[in-house]
Design a protein around this motif. Sequence first.
Motif, PDB file in Angstrom:
ATOM      1  N   MET A   1     -57.265 -35.568  -4.833  1.00 37.92           N
ATOM      2  CA  MET A   1     -57.344 -36.007  -3.437  1.00 37.92           C
ATOM      3  C   MET A   1     -58.564 -36.891  -3.224  1.00 37.92           C
ATOM      4  SD  MET A   1     -56.124 -32.638  -1.338  1.00 37.92           S
ATOM      5  CE  MET A   1     -56.523 -33.350   0.226  1.00 37.92           C
ATOM      6  N   LYS A   2     -59.685 -36.553  -3.879  1.00 33.28           N
ATOM      7  CA  LYS A   2     -60.891 -37.369  -3.771  1.00 33.28           C
ATOM      8  C   LYS A   2     -60.655 -38.750  -4.360  1.00 33.28           C
ATOM      9  CE  LYS A   2     -64.956 -34.577  -3.735  1.00 33.28           C
ATOM     10  NZ  LYS A   2     -66.062 -33.998  -4.467  1.00 33.28           N
ATOM     11  N   ALA A   3     -59.965 -38.789  -5.514  1.00 29.21           N
ATOM     12  CA  ALA A   3     -59.695 -40.068  -6.171  1.00 29.21           C
ATOM     13  C   ALA A   3     -58.761 -40.922  -5.312  1.00 29.21           C
ATOM     14  CB  ALA A   3     -59.086 -39.832  -7.544  1.00 29.21           C
ATOM     15  N   GLU A   4     -57.760 -40.312  -4.693  1.00 30.92           N
ATOM     16  CA  GLU A   4     -56.851 -41.051  -3.819  1.00 30.92           C
ATOM     17  C   GLU A   4     -57.591 -41.600  -2.611  1.00 30.92           C
ATOM     18  OE1 GLU A   4     -53.514 -38.694  -2.699  1.00 30.92           O
ATOM     19  OE2 GLU A   4     -52.731 -38.577  -4.731  1.00 30.92           O
ATOM     20  N   GLY A   5     -58.479 -40.812  -2.045  1.00 34.90           N
ATOM     21  CA  GLY A   5     -59.262 -41.256  -0.894  1.00 34.90           C
ATOM     22  C   GLY A   5     -60.178 -42.409  -1.258  1.00 34.90           C
ATOM     23  N   ALA A   6     -60.768 -42.362  -2.445  1.00 36.37           N
ATOM     24  CA  ALA A   6     -61.648 -43.441  -2.878  1.00 36.37           C
ATOM     25  C   ALA A   6     -60.853 -44.713  -3.152  1.00 36.37           C
ATOM     26  CB  ALA A   6     -62.428 -43.029  -4.127  1.00 36.37           C
ATOM     27  N   ALA A   7     -59.636 -44.577  -3.675  1.00 38.02           N
ATOM     28  CA  ALA A   7     -58.812 -45.753  -3.959  1.00 38.02           C
ATOM     29  C   ALA A   7     -58.291 -46.374  -2.666  1.00 38.02           C
ATOM     30  CB  ALA A   7     -57.646 -45.371  -4.857  1.00 38.02           C
TER      31      ALA A   7
ATOM     32  N   ARG B   1     -56.267 -13.669 -15.268  1.00 35.79           N
ATOM     33  CA  ARG B   1     -55.736 -14.908 -15.835  1.00 35.79           C
ATOM     34  C   ARG B   1     -55.079 -15.758 -14.756  1.00 35.79           C
ATOM     35  NH1 ARG B   1     -52.533 -12.689 -19.433  1.00 35.79           N
ATOM     36  NH2 ARG B   1     -54.292 -12.203 -20.763  1.00 35.79           N
ATOM     37  N   SER B   2     -54.267 -15.129 -13.922  1.00 35.27           N
ATOM     38  CA  SER B   2     -53.598 -15.893 -12.859  1.00 35.27           C
ATOM     39  C   SER B   2     -54.606 -16.406 -11.830  1.00 35.27           C
ATOM     40  CB  SER B   2     -52.521 -15.056 -12.183  1.00 35.27           C
ATOM     41  OG  SER B   2     -53.098 -13.991 -11.476  1.00 35.27           O
ATOM     42  N   LEU B   3     -55.643 -15.662 -11.576  1.00 32.20           N
ATOM     43  CA  LEU B   3     -56.694 -16.108 -10.674  1.00 32.20           C
ATOM     44  C   LEU B   3     -57.418 -17.320 -11.254  1.00 32.20           C
ATOM     45  CD1 LEU B   3     -58.165 -15.497  -8.013  1.00 32.20           C
ATOM     46  CD2 LEU B   3     -59.742 -14.092  -9.325  1.00 32.20           C
ATOM     47  N   GLY B   4     -57.677 -17.317 -12.556  1.00 33.46           N
ATOM     48  CA  GLY B   4     -58.311 -18.451 -13.218  1.00 33.46           C
ATOM     49  C   GLY B   4     -57.433 -19.693 -13.177  1.00 33.46           C
ATOM     50  N   LYS B   5     -56.126 -19.526 -13.399  1.00 32.54           N
ATOM     51  CA  LYS B   5     -55.197 -20.654 -13.328  1.00 32.54           C
ATOM     52  C   LYS B   5     -55.178 -21.242 -11.921  1.00 32.54           C
ATOM     53  CE  LYS B   5     -51.909 -19.383 -16.921  1.00 32.54           C
ATOM     54  NZ  LYS B   5     -50.517 -18.984 -17.195  1.00 32.54           N
ATOM     55  N   SER B   6     -55.160 -20.382 -10.933  1.00 37.87           N
ATOM     56  CA  SER B   6     -55.157 -20.851  -9.545  1.00 37.87           C
ATOM     57  C   SER B   6     -56.419 -21.641  -9.232  1.00 37.87           C
ATOM     58  CB  SER B   6     -55.037 -19.676  -8.587  1.00 37.87           C
ATOM     59  OG  SER B   6     -53.829 -18.986  -8.805  1.00 37.87           O
ATOM     60  N   ALA B   7     -57.558 -21.180  -9.726  1.00 42.18           N
ATOM     61  CA  ALA B   7     -58.820 -21.879  -9.480  1.00 42.18           C
ATOM     62  C   ALA B   7     -58.813 -23.250 -10.155  1.00 42.18           C
ATOM     63  CB  ALA B   7     -59.995 -21.047  -9.982  1.00 42.18           C
ATOM     64  N   ARG B   8     -58.282 -23.343 -11.384  1.00 41.27           N
ATOM     65  CA  ARG B   8     -58.216 -24.634 -12.076  1.00 41.27           C
ATOM     66  C   ARG B   8     -57.293 -25.599 -11.349  1.00 41.27           C
ATOM     67  NH1 ARG B   8     -58.508 -21.391 -16.721  1.00 41.27           N
ATOM     68  NH2 ARG B   8     -56.234 -21.275 -16.853  1.00 41.27           N
ATOM     69  N   ILE B   9     -56.150 -25.108 -10.884  1.00 44.67           N
ATOM     70  CA  ILE B   9     -55.209 -25.958 -10.152  1.00 44.67           C
ATOM     71  C   ILE B   9     -55.849 -26.472  -8.867  1.00 44.67           C
ATOM     72  CG2 ILE B   9     -53.043 -25.932  -8.849  1.00 44.67           C
ATOM     73  CD1 ILE B   9     -51.938 -24.038 -11.005  1.00 44.67           C
ATOM     74  N   LEU B  10     -56.521 -25.593  -8.144  1.00 50.62           N
ATOM     75  CA  LEU B  10     -57.192 -25.987  -6.909  1.00 50.62           C
ATOM     76  C   LEU B  10     -58.247 -27.057  -7.182  1.00 50.62           C
ATOM     77  CD1 LEU B  10     -57.600 -25.517  -3.879  1.00 50.62           C
ATOM     78  CD2 LEU B  10     -59.284 -23.790  -4.483  1.00 50.62           C
ATOM     79  N   LYS B  11     -59.013 -26.886  -8.258  1.00 57.43           N
ATOM     80  CA  LYS B  11     -60.058 -27.848  -8.600  1.00 57.43           C
ATOM     81  C   LYS B  11     -59.460 -29.207  -8.956  1.00 57.43           C
ATOM     82  CE  LYS B  11     -63.986 -28.386 -11.696  1.00 57.43           C
ATOM     83  NZ  LYS B  11     -64.744 -27.799 -12.797  1.00 57.43           N
ATOM     84  N   SER B  12     -58.372 -29.216  -9.743  1.00 58.12           N
ATOM     85  CA  SER B  12     -57.765 -30.493 -10.136  1.00 58.12           C
ATOM     86  C   SER B  12     -57.121 -31.196  -8.938  1.00 58.12           C
ATOM     87  CB  SER B  12     -56.730 -30.296 -11.241  1.00 58.12           C
ATOM     88  OG  SER B  12     -55.624 -29.557 -10.761  1.00 58.12           O
ATOM     89  N   GLU B  13     -56.519 -30.452  -8.031  1.00 60.75           N
ATOM     90  CA  GLU B  13     -55.932 -31.047  -6.829  1.00 60.75           C
ATOM     91  C   GLU B  13     -57.003 -31.636  -5.921  1.00 60.75           C
ATOM     92  OE1 GLU B  13     -52.761 -31.622  -5.950  1.00 60.75           O
ATOM     93  OE2 GLU B  13     -52.202 -30.900  -7.932  1.00 60.75           O
ATOM     94  N   ALA B  14     -58.124 -30.950  -5.798  1.00 60.54           N
ATOM     95  CA  ALA B  14     -59.223 -31.470  -4.977  1.00 60.54           C
ATOM     96  C   ALA B  14     -59.770 -32.762  -5.574  1.00 60.54           C
ATOM     97  CB  ALA B  14     -60.331 -30.426  -4.859  1.00 60.54           C
ATOM     98  N   ALA B  15     -59.875 -32.826  -6.905  1.00 59.64           N
ATOM     99  CA  ALA B  15     -60.355 -34.044  -7.559  1.00 59.64           C
ATOM    100  C   ALA B  15     -59.356 -35.185  -7.368  1.00 59.64           C
ATOM    101  CB  ALA B  15     -60.595 -33.796  -9.045  1.00 59.64           C
TER     102      ALA B  15
END
Length: 96
Positions: free
Chosen positions: A46-52, A30-44
């Motif tokens: 950062m991509k949105a900030e870079g595009a803006a 469960r904690s591994l899944g939460k970490s993966a979701r957090i990493l994915k949302s942070e990467a998205a």
Amino acid sequence: MGQIGLRELVVLAIIVLLVFGAKRLPDLARSLGKSARILKSEAAAMKAEGAAANPPAQPQPEPQQAGSEPRTIKAAPVDVSTVRPAQEPHDAAPRG
């Protein structure tokens, strides 16, 4: 040599089960899944900030052909009560 087969994976799973215990494995997953979701949302994010920050470049208008349209010179707004009209240049030779 160097490749992990089915037998090695089963042995590895048994060792993990013995080390962590059956009760702690769901919490670990469960904690591994939460970490993966957090990493994915942070990467998205950062991509949105870079595009803006770097908007796509707008294409430059092509230069007009001579004589097709009059050119307009844009200037900052000024107080029109103190402005003198500009004299248009003449192409003719001086009259003197």
